[in-house]
Design an enzyme around this catalytic site. Structure first.
Site, short mmCIF file in Angstrom:
data_model
loop_
_atom_site.label_atom_id
_atom_site.label_comp_id
_atom_site.label_asym_id
_atom_site.label_seq_id
_atom_site.Cartn_x
_atom_site.Cartn_y
_atom_site.Cartn_z
N HIS A 175 11.96 18.04 22.64
CA HIS A 175 11.56 16.77 23.00
C HIS A 175 12.41 15.96 23.62
CE1 HIS A 175 7.87 17.69 21.05
NE2 HIS A 175 8.11 17.23 19.66
N HIS B 276 2.50 12.09 22.18
CA HIS B 276 2.82 12.48 20.73
C HIS B 276 2.12 11.81 19.71
CE1 HIS B 276 4.77 14.84 17.49
NE2 HIS B 276 5.50 15.52 18.61
N GLU C 131 -0.98 17.91 21.58
CA GLU C 131 -0.20 17.64 22.76
C GLU C 131 -0.38 18.41 23.85
OE1 GLU C 131 3.87 17.80 20.93
OE2 GLU C 131 2.60 18.17 19.04
#
Ligand code: GAL
Length: 375
Positions: free
Chosen positions: A122, A198, A335
């Protein structure tokens, strides 16, 4: 007469702009603002400048009640705490994992932070897009209300090449139960980009016990199998005969135990979306989520080729908004994204953005309700 014509012409510009308020300060003293978007369909979304993050999302249930259906905190400190597992944020520069934090581009090797042993996750550690404070501007037009976030990530930030200018726009339609999230980026050097949101959803309201009673349908015949560290092997495999077959609406809890003892610890897989059926439509159907209790539905449409379905396997009972507890598997993420570790897999759709080109993609969250089945 002139006055009437003028007011008709000006009406779209005069729509009230989204309300903005202070949301506190980061540990290093940067002020954070929160914007409120509201529409006629009973939807309220709140977005803040830290991480261009979706903080609240209130939607109606089947009996007209309203709940906040995403996890989060009431303060910046909550978002800065160890308990924050990317709640509601804009995730990047590259969402999901990059194997061992390494990739090569145009003959140069790059090494990124390892923050999810042994991989990069991420976008990094200190200056990933979820942690920086973005600039923001609220606006309104005749179609609804929006907030445009912008952030320029300097060349080399979190190890990524190129100065990357990113814009993320949340737009709540005035007369439809639809929140769109649009991402635009440009760079001055070739660089990987893969942006998503997210948000953790529980359609029964954030803080409800579980999402195992939710039903899910995914528009995906295939997924990308992974190794034990959740890095794709490079194969594209059929979901047929596996617990990942959500081609028809299925209860999430029905087969999850078959995955508990795997590396994913439950659902934590990238699904390869089937090609768009209707070429005239701007977005492809990715997922439909339903909660039989509240009657809420969420339809996700996207321009991305994949979607990560993560069943909140790392949620650990942290305390969030209004003192509510976020138990193991009490929320899930859907996502929309390019596939994980694409930068190391030539057979996956490319995530490389070249200078002079524009990265542009959007995802729609469409809310609704359904009636209880008559017995
Ligand atoms: C998800 C990812 C999970 C986990 C989570 C954050 O996007 O698929 O494996 O890392 O983020 O806790």
């Amino acid at each position: 007469m002139r006055a009437v014509v003028l007011s008709v012409l000006l009406a779209p510009c005069l729509a009230a702009e989204p309300e903005v308020a202070d949301f506190g300060k980061t540990v290093d003293g940067t002020a954070v603002q929160i914007y409120t978007l509201k529409n006629d369909k009973g939807i309220t979304a709140k977005v803040m400048t830290r991480g261009a993050t979706l903080v609240q999302l209130h939607t109606p249930d089947r009996s007209g009640g309203t709940d906040d259906v995403i996890l989060g905190w009431d303060s910046v400190a909550g978002y800065e705490s160890e308990d924050n597992q990317y709640f509601g944020c804009t995730t990047g520069r590259v969402c999901n994992r990059i194997a061992k934090g390494k990739f090569s581009l145009d003959g140069k090797d790059y090494t990124l932070a390892i923050n999810n042993e042994p991989n990069h996750l991420h976008g990094g550690v200190e200056r990933s897009l979820d942690k920086v404070v973005w600039k923001a501007k609220g606006y309104s037009n005749d179609r609804g209300h929006g907030v445009r976030f912008s952030y320029t990530s300097p060349d080399g930030e979190e190890g990524y090449p190129g100065k990357l200018s990113v814009k993320v726009t949340y737009f709540l339609a005035k007369d439809a139960p639809r929140l769109s999230i649009t991402y635009v980026a440009t760079t001055d050097k070739a660089t990987p980009v893969n942006l998503t949101n997210h948000a953790y959803f529980n359609l029964g309201g954030a803080g409800s016990d579980t999402v195992l009673n939710h039903q899910l349908q995914l528009n995906a015949d295939n997924y990308t199998p992974c190794d034990d560290t959740l890095i794709p092997t490079g194969d594209i495999a059929t979901v047929d005969g596996t617990p990942l077959d959500f081609r028809k609406m299925k209860k999430i809890g029905a087969r999850i135990e078959k995955l508990t003892d795997t590396a994913a610890l439950g659902y934590d897989h990238n699904f390869v979306l089937n090609p768009k059926q209707d070429k005239d439509k701007t977005h492809n159907l990715a997922a439909v989520l339903r909660d039989p209790e509240s009657g809420r539905t969420l339809r996700i449409m996207t321009q991305e080729p994949g979607i990560q379905f993560y069943s909140g396997n790392f949620l650990k009972g942290q305390q969030g908004k209004d003192g509510k507890t976020y138990a193991h598997r009490s929320a899930l993420c859907l996502e929309t994204q390019h596939f994980p570790d694409s930068v190391n897999h030539d057979n996956f759709p490319s995530t490389i953005l070249e200078p002079g080109k524009e990265y542009r993609t959007s995802t729609l969250l469409i809310f609704g309700t359904f009636e209880k089945k008559k017995k």
